[in-house]
Design a protein around this motif. Structure first.
Motif, mmCIF file in Angstrom:
data_model
loop_
_atom_site.group_PDB
_atom_site.id
_atom_site.type_symbol
_atom_site.label_atom_id
_atom_site.label_comp_id
_atom_site.label_asym_id
_atom_site.label_seq_id
_atom_site.Cartn_x
_atom_site.Cartn_y
_atom_site.Cartn_z
ATOM 1 N N UNK A 110 139.144 -59.144 -20.923
ATOM 2 C CA UNK A 110 138.457 -58.924 -22.193
ATOM 3 C C UNK A 110 138.890 -57.618 -22.858
ATOM 4 N N UNK A 111 139.063 -56.586 -22.053
ATOM 5 C CA UNK A 111 139.559 -55.320 -22.603
ATOM 6 C C UNK A 111 141.010 -55.474 -23.024
ATOM 7 N N UNK A 112 141.775 -56.218 -22.232
ATOM 8 C CA UNK A 112 143.175 -56.504 -22.562
ATOM 9 C C UNK A 112 143.264 -57.207 -23.916
ATOM 10 N N UNK A 113 142.443 -58.232 -24.097
ATOM 11 C CA UNK A 113 142.439 -58.970 -25.358
ATOM 12 C C UNK A 113 141.989 -58.088 -26.514
ATOM 13 N N UNK A 114 140.970 -57.259 -26.264
ATOM 14 C CA UNK A 114 140.473 -56.370 -27.322
ATOM 15 C C UNK A 114 141.561 -55.403 -27.785
ATOM 16 N N UNK A 115 142.356 -54.887 -26.829
ATOM 17 C CA UNK A 115 143.423 -53.957 -27.210
ATOM 18 C C UNK A 115 144.541 -54.680 -27.959
ATOM 19 N N UNK A 116 144.861 -55.912 -27.549
ATOM 20 C CA UNK A 116 145.859 -56.700 -28.272
ATOM 21 C C UNK A 116 145.444 -56.891 -29.728
ATOM 22 N N UNK A 117 144.179 -57.294 -29.935
ATOM 23 C CA UNK A 117 143.677 -57.526 -31.293
ATOM 24 C C UNK A 117 143.629 -56.215 -32.079
ATOM 25 N N UNK A 118 143.181 -55.135 -31.432
ATOM 26 C CA UNK A 118 143.105 -53.842 -32.111
ATOM 27 C C UNK A 118 144.484 -53.366 -32.555
ATOM 28 N N UNK A 119 145.501 -53.588 -31.722
ATOM 29 C CA UNK A 119 146.860 -53.207 -32.090
ATOM 30 C C UNK A 119 147.360 -54.010 -33.292
ATOM 31 N N UNK A 120 147.057 -55.297 -33.306
ATOM 32 C CA UNK A 120 147.485 -56.136 -34.426
ATOM 33 C C UNK A 120 146.813 -55.694 -35.720
ATOM 34 N N UNK A 121 145.537 -55.353 -35.654
ATOM 35 C CA UNK A 121 144.813 -54.893 -36.843
ATOM 36 C C UNK A 121 145.385 -53.564 -37.324
ATOM 37 N N UNK A 122 145.680 -52.646 -36.397
ATOM 38 C CA UNK A 122 146.219 -51.340 -36.776
ATOM 39 C C UNK A 122 147.577 -51.471 -37.457
ATOM 40 N N UNK A 143 138.754 -46.959 -30.611
ATOM 41 C CA UNK A 143 137.586 -47.283 -29.790
ATOM 42 C C UNK A 143 138.007 -47.931 -28.473
ATOM 43 N N UNK A 144 138.905 -48.914 -28.546
ATOM 44 C CA UNK A 144 139.326 -49.609 -27.329
ATOM 45 C C UNK A 144 140.103 -48.665 -26.415
#
Length: 345
Positions: free
Chosen positions: A275-287, A259-260
């Motif tokens: 905010x998008x930068x942070x969202x991608x960081x978190x999404x990568x960690x979850x993946x 999604x991100x």
């Protein structure tokens, strides 16, 4: 693949700075347009997270691989071959993406790596990720064939055929990773995405998420319907539970990443908004959590796996305890591996 969406993991900033002074903000649509590159507001959290993930996940995956190798040798079941290959691809993913990509290149070297080396690493990272996903697809198709086409499955299923299928997927994964040599860093692509960039990002989303999820949805639905009709036989239900768990965890943990990535491509770029930068960081960690979570699933579902894990740990402890003593006496340590208790599954 470069799981963070670029050449390396996000550069770590110990003291994140704001995106700029209030007077420098120019608005175009709902997101502020910032001339500077957005900082990594997550700070050192990604480094700590990936260090813990690698420190715990890699030993656990190695233990899982040893246990599955024993089960594969004993039973020669295709499902164990696929689970072993899936675990091996998770190990490669952790080494190539988490260690080399995020920690070594992103945190330690801070992206001070020759461009050719980084782009070559892209190929290995995408290939490792493709292999992990599509081996799960092979496992799904095997379970579908075993439950919905049992006669055909018995006729064509064999260890040799299974190994050839795994080898074909690994080879295809390496080949499909080659185009991602030209993958662009989402934190540095200041210009609007080019046609090549859009093609690569959509190829990434289709290859690792949308197409596999379509296969999972169709085959798992057929498997569940078949098991309901047959009364959910226990010896088949456990293998199916592992399959449904593996595929469901993948779908849930990878959804934020996809999604991100598409949001970055069409709405707001990562380099312009924190905010998008942070969202991608978190999404990568979850993946990346998907590479270390299957061990718990196997232990929860399968008694056979739990028994084998205990055997591996017991044998390793005996080797460490008795090995030096026997070597001092000039005797070779010989450990007889106990068999599985009858009735375990």
């Amino acid at each position: 693949m470069r799981i963070e969406g670029g050449e390396t993991g996000s550069r770590v900033t110990l003291l994140p700075t704001p995106n700029g002074s209030g007077s420098s903000w120019e608005f175009e649509g709902p997101w502020p347009e910032i001339p500077e590159r957005s900082p990594c507001v997550a700070g050192v959290a990604p480094v700590i997270y990936y260090s813990v993930l690698l420190g715990l996940g890699l030993p656990v995956n190695l233990l899982t691989a040893v246990a599955l190798a024993r089960l594969t040798t004993r039973t020669r079941k295709p499902s164990y071959y696929y689970l072993l290959a899936l675990t091996a691809s998770d190990i490669i993913t952790q080494v190539v993406i988490v260690f080399v990509g995020f920690l070594l290149q992103g945190a330690v070297l801070a992206r001070e790596v020759p461009q050719a080396v980084v782009r070559t690493a892209n190929i290995l990272e995408f290939a490792a990720n493709h292999a992990s996903v599509w081996i799960a697809v092979l496992l799904t198709l095997d379970r579908y064939s075993a439950l919905c086409r049992p006669l055909r499955h018995r006729a064509i299923s064999s260890p040799g055929r299974t190994r050839r299928a795994i080898a074909a997927v690994l080879g295809a994964a390496l080949l499909t990773g080659i185009p991602f040599y030209w993958w662009l860093d989402v934190w540095r692509d200041v210009d609007p995405p080019s046609t090549l960039d859009k093609v690569l990002k959509w190829a990434h989303c289709l290859t690792v998420y949308f197409i596999p999820c379509g296969v999972f949805l169709v085959t798992n639905s057929a498997i569940v319907c078949r098991l309901r009709q047959s009364g959910l036989r226990p010896h088949k239900g456990k293998s199916t539970a592992i399959l449904l768990g593996v595929t469901t965890l993948f779908v849930l943990l990878w959804a934020p990443r996809i999604f991100v990535m598409l949001y970055h491509l069409y709405v707001a770029p990562v380099h312009r908004d924190w905010r998008v930068h942070l969202a991608l960081d978190v999404a990568n960690m979850v993946a990346m959590l998907n590479t270390a979570i299957n061990f718990g699933l196997y232990c929860f579902v399968s008694k056979t796996f739990r028994v084998t894990i205990r055997e591996v740990i017991h044998d390793a402890s005996l080797t460490c305890t008795l090995g030096p003593r026997l070597e001092g006496m000039g005797v070779e340590p010989v450990l007889k591996l106990p068999g599985l208790p009858k009735g375990t599954e």
